[in-house]
Write an enzyme that holds these catalytic residues in place. Structure first.
Site, short mmCIF file in Angstrom:
data_model
loop_
_atom_site.label_atom_id
_atom_site.label_comp_id
_atom_site.label_asym_id
_atom_site.label_seq_id
_atom_site.Cartn_x
_atom_site.Cartn_y
_atom_site.Cartn_z
N TRP A 85 102.08 -74.11 -24.53
CA TRP A 85 102.57 -72.77 -24.85
C TRP A 85 101.79 -71.66 -24.15
O TRP A 85 102.14 -70.48 -24.26
CB TRP A 85 102.51 -72.55 -26.37
CG TRP A 85 103.51 -73.37 -27.11
CD1 TRP A 85 104.51 -74.13 -26.58
CD2 TRP A 85 103.62 -73.50 -28.53
NE1 TRP A 85 105.22 -74.74 -27.58
CE2 TRP A 85 104.70 -74.37 -28.79
CE3 TRP A 85 102.90 -72.97 -29.61
CZ2 TRP A 85 105.09 -74.71 -30.08
CZ3 TRP A 85 103.29 -73.31 -30.89
CH2 TRP A 85 104.37 -74.17 -31.12
N LYS A 86 100.71 -72.01 -23.52
CA LYS A 86 99.86 -71.01 -22.84
C LYS A 86 99.49 -69.91 -23.84
O LYS A 86 99.33 -70.19 -25.02
CB LYS A 86 100.56 -70.46 -21.60
CG LYS A 86 101.14 -71.56 -20.73
CD LYS A 86 101.62 -71.07 -19.40
CE LYS A 86 102.32 -72.22 -18.68
NZ LYS A 86 102.51 -71.98 -17.26
N HIS A 143 94.04 -77.09 -16.11
CA HIS A 143 95.34 -76.52 -15.74
C HIS A 143 95.14 -75.61 -14.53
O HIS A 143 94.13 -74.92 -14.42
CB HIS A 143 95.92 -75.75 -16.92
CG HIS A 143 97.35 -75.37 -16.70
ND1 HIS A 143 97.71 -74.28 -15.92
CD2 HIS A 143 98.51 -75.94 -17.10
CE1 HIS A 143 99.03 -74.21 -15.87
NE2 HIS A 143 99.54 -75.20 -16.59
N GLU A 184 96.24 -72.81 -13.84
CA GLU A 184 95.99 -71.39 -14.14
C GLU A 184 94.50 -71.17 -14.39
O GLU A 184 93.94 -70.13 -14.03
CB GLU A 184 96.84 -70.96 -15.35
CG GLU A 184 98.29 -70.78 -14.93
CD GLU A 184 99.30 -71.00 -16.04
OE1 GLU A 184 98.94 -71.02 -17.22
OE2 GLU A 184 100.49 -71.14 -15.69
N GLU A 188 100.95 -81.57 -11.47
CA GLU A 188 101.62 -80.27 -11.59
C GLU A 188 101.52 -79.51 -10.26
O GLU A 188 100.54 -78.79 -10.02
CB GLU A 188 100.94 -79.44 -12.69
CG GLU A 188 101.11 -80.02 -14.06
CD GLU A 188 101.27 -78.91 -15.09
OE1 GLU A 188 102.27 -78.94 -15.81
OE2 GLU A 188 100.41 -78.01 -15.15
N GLY A 248 106.47 -72.57 -13.40
CA GLY A 248 107.01 -71.27 -13.78
C GLY A 248 107.92 -70.64 -12.74
O GLY A 248 108.25 -69.46 -12.84
N SER A 252 108.51 -76.54 -14.10
CA SER A 252 109.92 -76.16 -14.27
C SER A 252 110.80 -77.29 -14.82
O SER A 252 111.95 -77.45 -14.40
CB SER A 252 110.49 -75.60 -12.95
OG SER A 252 109.78 -74.44 -12.58
N GLY A 294 107.30 -73.12 -19.77
CA GLY A 294 108.33 -72.17 -20.19
C GLY A 294 109.37 -72.74 -21.14
O GLY A 294 109.68 -72.15 -22.17
C1 PEP Z 1 102.74 -75.57 -16.98
O1 PEP Z 1 102.28 -74.45 -17.01
O2 PEP Z 1 102.02 -76.56 -17.23
C2 PEP Z 1 104.14 -75.74 -16.64
C3 PEP Z 1 104.56 -76.91 -16.26
O3 PEP Z 1 104.93 -74.62 -16.73
P1 PEP Z 1 106.53 -74.53 -16.50
O4 PEP Z 1 107.15 -75.69 -17.24
O5 PEP Z 1 106.91 -73.22 -17.04
O6 PEP Z 1 106.76 -74.68 -15.03
#
Ligand code: PEP
Length: 259
Positions: free
Chosen positions: A10-11, A100, A102, A170, A176, A215, A237
């Site tokens: 959920w960030k 992650h 981010e 990832e 995103g 995504s 997301g």
């Molecule tokens: C994530 O941040 O780990 C991620 C996969 O985000 P999203 O599904 O929004 O691309």
């Protein structure tokens, strides 16, 4: 046969009350469809929501696991703003996202730090979800394999080759953006990851669950997970809406129960 794992990241979203509403909605959506013999569903809310969610999950005996989005590698001390593995365990957490992209980019977390975090998680009985993935320029430069190998080499320093870990592939360009990898690209990267795991954990690499993240939606989840080495998804997301995350769980469950 590895049990699929679907993790919701959920960030920095959802207050405590929103998290509780989400859980009630998700439980309604998924009631009677999934149980944890088929798929592991893991929620990674902000720290503030962990304990309230844990209380509801435990009291209603829901087949849902809790994950955290980060931790620190020390158990206690003068580390303002950090949270320890033991504090998470006490909140009912069983998984923790480490590294992650981010955090790697916005907060300059190095693979060395991430390895320490993963090691501390394992020592506390938590399962780390170690994230790796390349940028678009690395991919376009044809260096994805080298990049993943270097990230794994450094981030897996803690690993004894047999404790339970999860690795999430990832690709940063897919997070995103609405532009998911193809199923073939996800499988190719996850196969590289499993080969690298074999170097350290020859007998155990086939048991490690490797997730794809970037995504993922209810529409593309089953296809993205069709590769032999893709064992689940880390979802950002689309996990913010209970119905969408339930849709992903249902898609994966349907795929899994056919095959
Ligand atoms: C994530 O941040 O780990 C991620 C996969 O985000 P999203 O599904 O929004 O691309």
């Amino acid at each position: 046969m590895r049990k699929p794992l679907l993790a919701a990241n959920w960030k920095m979203n959802q207050t405590v009350s929103e998290s509780l509403d989400w859980l009630a909605d998700f439980n309604r959506e998924i009631a009677g469809v999934l149980n944890n013999k088929d798929v592991d569903a893991v929620f990674c809310p902000p720290f503030t929501a962990l304990y309230p969610l844990h209380q509801v999950i435990a009291s209603q005996k829901m087949d849902i696991c809790l994950g955290a989005q980060d931790l620190f590698w020390q158990e206690a001390g003068a580390f303002t703003g950090e949270i320890s593995p033991g504090m998470l365990a006490e909140c009912g957490v069983s998984y923790v996202i480490c590294g992650h992209s981010e955090r790697r980019t916005l907060l300059q977390e190095s693979s060395e730090m991430i390895s320490k975090k993963c090691g501390a998680a394992v020592a506390a009985g938590l399962v780390p979800i170690l994230c790796v993935g390349e940028t678009l320029s690395i991919r376009e430069g044809g260096l994805t394999q080298e990049w993943l190998e270097a990230q794994l080499y450094e981030s897996l320093d803690f690993w004894d080759g047999k404790s339970e870990i999860v690795v999430a592939y990832e690709p940063i360009w897919a997070i995103g953006t609405g532009q998911a990898a193809t199923a073939a690209d996800a499988e190719a990267a996850c196969a590289i990851i499993r080969d690298n795991l074999r170097e350290k954990g020859a007998g155990f690499a086939d048991q490690v669950r490797i997730l794809y993240g970037g995504s993922v939606t209810p529409e593309n989840a089953a296809e993205l997970m069709s590769g032999a080495n893709v064992d689940g998804a880390l979802v950002g997301g689309a996990s913010l809406k209970a119905a969408a995350f339930a849709g992903i769980c249902r898609a994966v469950f349907a795929e899994n129960s056919q095959g």
